[in-house]
Design an enzyme around this catalytic site. Structure first.
Site, PDB file in Angstrom:
ATOM      1  N   GLY A   1     -12.117  -3.014   7.271  1.00  0.00           N
ATOM      2  CA  GLY A   1     -12.548  -3.103   8.664  1.00  0.00           C
ATOM      3  C   GLY A   1     -11.427  -3.259   9.669  1.00  0.00           C
ATOM      4  O   GLY A   1     -11.673  -3.680  10.807  1.00  0.00           O
ATOM      5  N   SER A   2     -10.203  -2.888   9.306  1.00  0.00           N
ATOM      6  CA  SER A   2      -9.111  -3.074  10.275  1.00  0.00           C
ATOM      7  C   SER A   2      -9.291  -2.154  11.481  1.00  0.00           C
ATOM      8  O   SER A   2      -8.956  -2.536  12.606  1.00  0.00           O
ATOM      9  CB  SER A   2      -7.738  -2.875   9.619  1.00  0.00           C
ATOM     10  OG  SER A   2      -7.518  -1.532   9.273  1.00  0.00           O
ATOM     11  N   ASN A   3      -9.836  -0.957  11.273  1.00  0.00           N
ATOM     12  CA  ASN A   3     -10.112  -0.093  12.428  1.00  0.00           C
ATOM     13  C   ASN A   3     -11.220  -0.679  13.302  1.00  0.00           C
ATOM     14  O   ASN A   3     -11.129  -0.631  14.530  1.00  0.00           O
ATOM     15  CB  ASN A   3     -10.512   1.316  11.961  1.00  0.00           C
ATOM     16  CG  ASN A   3      -9.310   2.187  11.715  1.00  0.00           C
ATOM     17  OD1 ASN A   3      -8.668   2.656  12.649  1.00  0.00           O
ATOM     18  ND2 ASN A   3      -8.972   2.382  10.449  1.00  0.00           N
TER      19      ASN A   3
ATOM     20  N   ASN B   1     -16.665   9.913  13.296  1.00  0.00           N
ATOM     21  CA  ASN B   1     -15.986   9.368  12.115  1.00  0.00           C
ATOM     22  C   ASN B   1     -14.491   9.600  12.252  1.00  0.00           C
ATOM     23  O   ASN B   1     -14.055  10.512  12.957  1.00  0.00           O
ATOM     24  CB  ASN B   1     -16.494  10.112  10.865  1.00  0.00           C
ATOM     25  CG  ASN B   1     -15.835   9.611   9.593  1.00  0.00           C
ATOM     26  OD1 ASN B   1     -15.679   8.402   9.389  1.00  0.00           O
ATOM     27  ND2 ASN B   1     -15.424  10.527   8.734  1.00  0.00           N
TER      28      ASN B   1
ATOM     29  N   HIS C   1     -11.198  10.354   9.749  1.00  0.00           N
ATOM     30  CA  HIS C   1     -10.805  10.711   8.386  1.00  0.00           C
ATOM     31  C   HIS C   1      -9.283  10.628   8.300  1.00  0.00           C
ATOM     32  O   HIS C   1      -8.586  11.126   9.190  1.00  0.00           O
ATOM     33  CB  HIS C   1     -11.288  12.118   8.046  1.00  0.00           C
ATOM     34  CG  HIS C   1     -11.050  12.463   6.612  1.00  0.00           C
ATOM     35  ND1 HIS C   1     -11.844  11.972   5.592  1.00  0.00           N
ATOM     36  CD2 HIS C   1     -10.082  13.202   6.008  1.00  0.00           C
ATOM     37  CE1 HIS C   1     -11.375  12.412   4.432  1.00  0.00           C
ATOM     38  NE2 HIS C   1     -10.306  13.161   4.653  1.00  0.00           N
TER      39      HIS C   1
END
Ligand code: GAR
Length: 188
Positions: free
Chosen positions: A13-15, A103, A105
């Protein structure tokens, strides 16, 4: 009225944390909820620190989608941002949020995309390929893994001395720099 964004994350979950912190001084966007498919994912710890409620839905609930759709409606969610989310998004969500789910990627799609290509697997494949560049792709989500329309790409060099871990570091840096800005650009 601020736009309400739900974050979906399966792992660290760092983003997700980076996005929430980026918008902490911007009242256009709020992040009422973080959703995961893993109850033990570190993103739940980050959510607690960020004081955002986080919830886990099972794989079956994700493949059906109806319960999650009801949940997003209850929270009056406008947009969905996938940040290291590894399951397929159910069709009912894609239909209910047209061009409103994006999203990120960790490679330059259409290379190194598709089922099973996530996180370390992607960076390993890039390292094995001998490619001299990698990067990030931010795209709209459709019913096929990593095939929605591309919104933005950024590149980094891959040197012969790079390992999957050093490629991952370079790619994460691009993600932190650009994912929040792209969200701001397309929906702000
Ligand atoms: C990120 O590098 C993201 O691009 C990737 O997972 C990582 C999650 O890191 N996503 C995919 O591979 C999707 N196919 P984070 O949990 O620290 O944000």
């Amino acid at each position: 009225m601020p736009l309400k964004i739900a974050l979906f994350a399966s792992g660290s979950g760092s983003n997700a944390e980076n996005i929430v912190r980026y918008f902490s001084t911007n009242d256009k966007f709020v992040f009422p909820v973080i959703i995961s498919n893993k109850s033990n994912a570190f993103v739940h710890d980050r959510a607690r620190t960020l004081q955002i409620p986080s919830f886990t839905f099972s794989k079956d609930e994700f493949s059906d989608g109806e319960k999650i759709l009801g949940f997003l409606k209850q929270y009056e969610i406008d947009y969905v941002v996938l940040a290291g989310f590894l399951l397929k998004v159910p069709k009912v969500l894609i239909d209910s949020f047209p061009n409103k789910i994006i999203n990120i990627h960790p490679a330059l799609l259409p290379k190194y995309g598709g089922k099973g290509m996530y996180g370390h697997h992607v960076h390993q494949a890039v390292a094995d390929s001998g490619d001299t560049e990698s990067g990030i792709t931010i795209h709209y989500v459709n019913s096929n893994y990593d095939e929605g329309d591309i919104i933005f790409q950024a590149k980094c060099a891959v040197l012969p001395s790079d390992t999957p871990d050093t490629i991952a570091d370079k790619v994460h840096k691009l993600e932190y720099d650009f994912y929040p800005k792209v969200i701001e650009d397309i929906w702000g």
